[in-house]
Design an enzyme around this catalytic site. Structure first.
Site: not given
Ligand code: NAP
Length: 307
Positions: A136, A139-140
């Site tokens: 992801c 997200c990261d």
């Protein structure tokens, strides 16, 4: 026969499930939607959605999904955050067992559980998951400011997220096993003209290395069979998806990859059991088509309940 507690239970709060929720709530059906984590599904982890109609400059996946959720709640949809363990049918009723051991019945169930990323299946992937190995970028990605990252895959997800990662990383290697991308032309053009993206064609990742976190990947050129190491701080894996259909404990027709087969009304091979969105076998996996599936499934449920 036991009486159904609900008219309809929806499983999954991605675009398909939330749209079905909007429709069944507006229609006044007694409904509940179960979601295991947070609403939005995979769409919520997409940085920029450019092809969902109505947002001429694009919209963040998270914002779009928050809007769908609040629209569903405005019509009174009951949303409960509980993982579903099992969906099964008995005596013409359908049951949904949640992780807390509750077994709720309904006259119809709409399975909108989506799909999840395929792992690459190479040494180091599991051990370094969450410590440099990610599925992801939204997200990261911000963790890799000025770092070097690799993205694996050549589809819309890989190419789209590689472009997104250039906001943070100083260099994004896109490692693809062929010399031709599967991604749509507009994404390809954007990536090919981005100076920060370096394509590593005809290559596969054979190993992900690092002690506490990722510090390199080994790649093999499939034409020359030459191996080399690439120093990276993170690796983002986008090599396709698999359907989240394992909760179905009822014989339902599905395709070779496990995607549920439905008719054009989103009915599965089991009466009263519907599937919508990415868990379904279909031509085009997009938010726009998931939304259409959800609306169709909800309407078909409404009709079937009305008799
Ligand atoms: P995908 O289209 O199935 O692409 C998967 C990519 O991973 C392919 O390039 C494939 O290579 C590669 N791959 C598969 N297994 C591999 C392995 N073991 N090792 C190395 N590479 C491997 O998956 P996706 O990109 O996640 O997209 C899924 C669906 O969602 C698609 O229908 C896509 O259009 C849609 N989607 C749309 C958008 C958008 O419209 N903005 C964004 C994201 C996703 P080959 O090409 O050689 O097969």
């Amino acid at each position: 026969m036991k009486r159904a507690e609900f008219d309809v239970i929806i499983v999954g709060a991605g675009p398909a499930g939330l749209t079905a929720g909007i429709y069944v709530a507006r229609a006044g059906l007694n409904a509940v939607l179960y979601e295991k984590l947070s609403p939005g599904g995979q769409a919520a982890t997409t940085d920029l959605v450019e092809n969902y109609p109505g947002f001429d400059r694009g919209i963040s996946g998270l914002e779009l999904m928050e809007k769908m959720e609040s629209q569903a709640r405005r019509f009174g949809l009951r949303i409960e955050f509980k993982p579903v363990d099992r969906v099964y049918s008995s005596d013409g009723l359908h049951f949904v067992r949640t992780a807390d051991g509750e077994d709720n019945s309904a006259r119809a169930v709409i399975v909108a559980t989506g799909a999840e990323p395929n792992p690459l299946g190479v040494p180091g992937e599991d051990a370094l998951r969450g410590r440099g190995v990610s599925y992801c970028a939204t997200c990261d990605g911000p963790l890799y400011r000025s770092g070097k990252v690799a993205v694996v895959g050549g589809g819309d997800s890989a190419v789209g997220e590689a472009i997104f990662l250039t906001r943070f990383a100083s260099k994004v290697y896109l490692v693809h096993r062929r010399h031709q991308l599967r991604a749509t032309k507009s994404l390809q053009d954007k990536a090919l003209s981005n100076d920060k993206v370096e394509f590593i064609w005809d290559s596969v990742v054979t190993r992900i290395e690092g002690e506490d976190s990722v510090n390199s990947i080994s790649i093999r050129n499939v034409r020359s069979a030459k191996e080399r190491k690439l120093k990276v701080d993170g690796v983002f894996i986008y090599v396709g998806r698999k359907p989240n259909s394992a909760i179905l404990d009822t014989e339902v027709r599905s395709d070779q990859k496990g995607y549920i087969i439905t008719n054009e009304h989103m009915e599965t091979s089991v009466k009263g059991l519907f599937a919508a969105g990415d868990v379904r076998s279909k031509l085009l996996y997009q938010i726009a088509t998931a939304v259409g599936d959800g609306a169709t499934a909800a309407y078909a449920v409404e009709k079937s309940i009305a008799g």
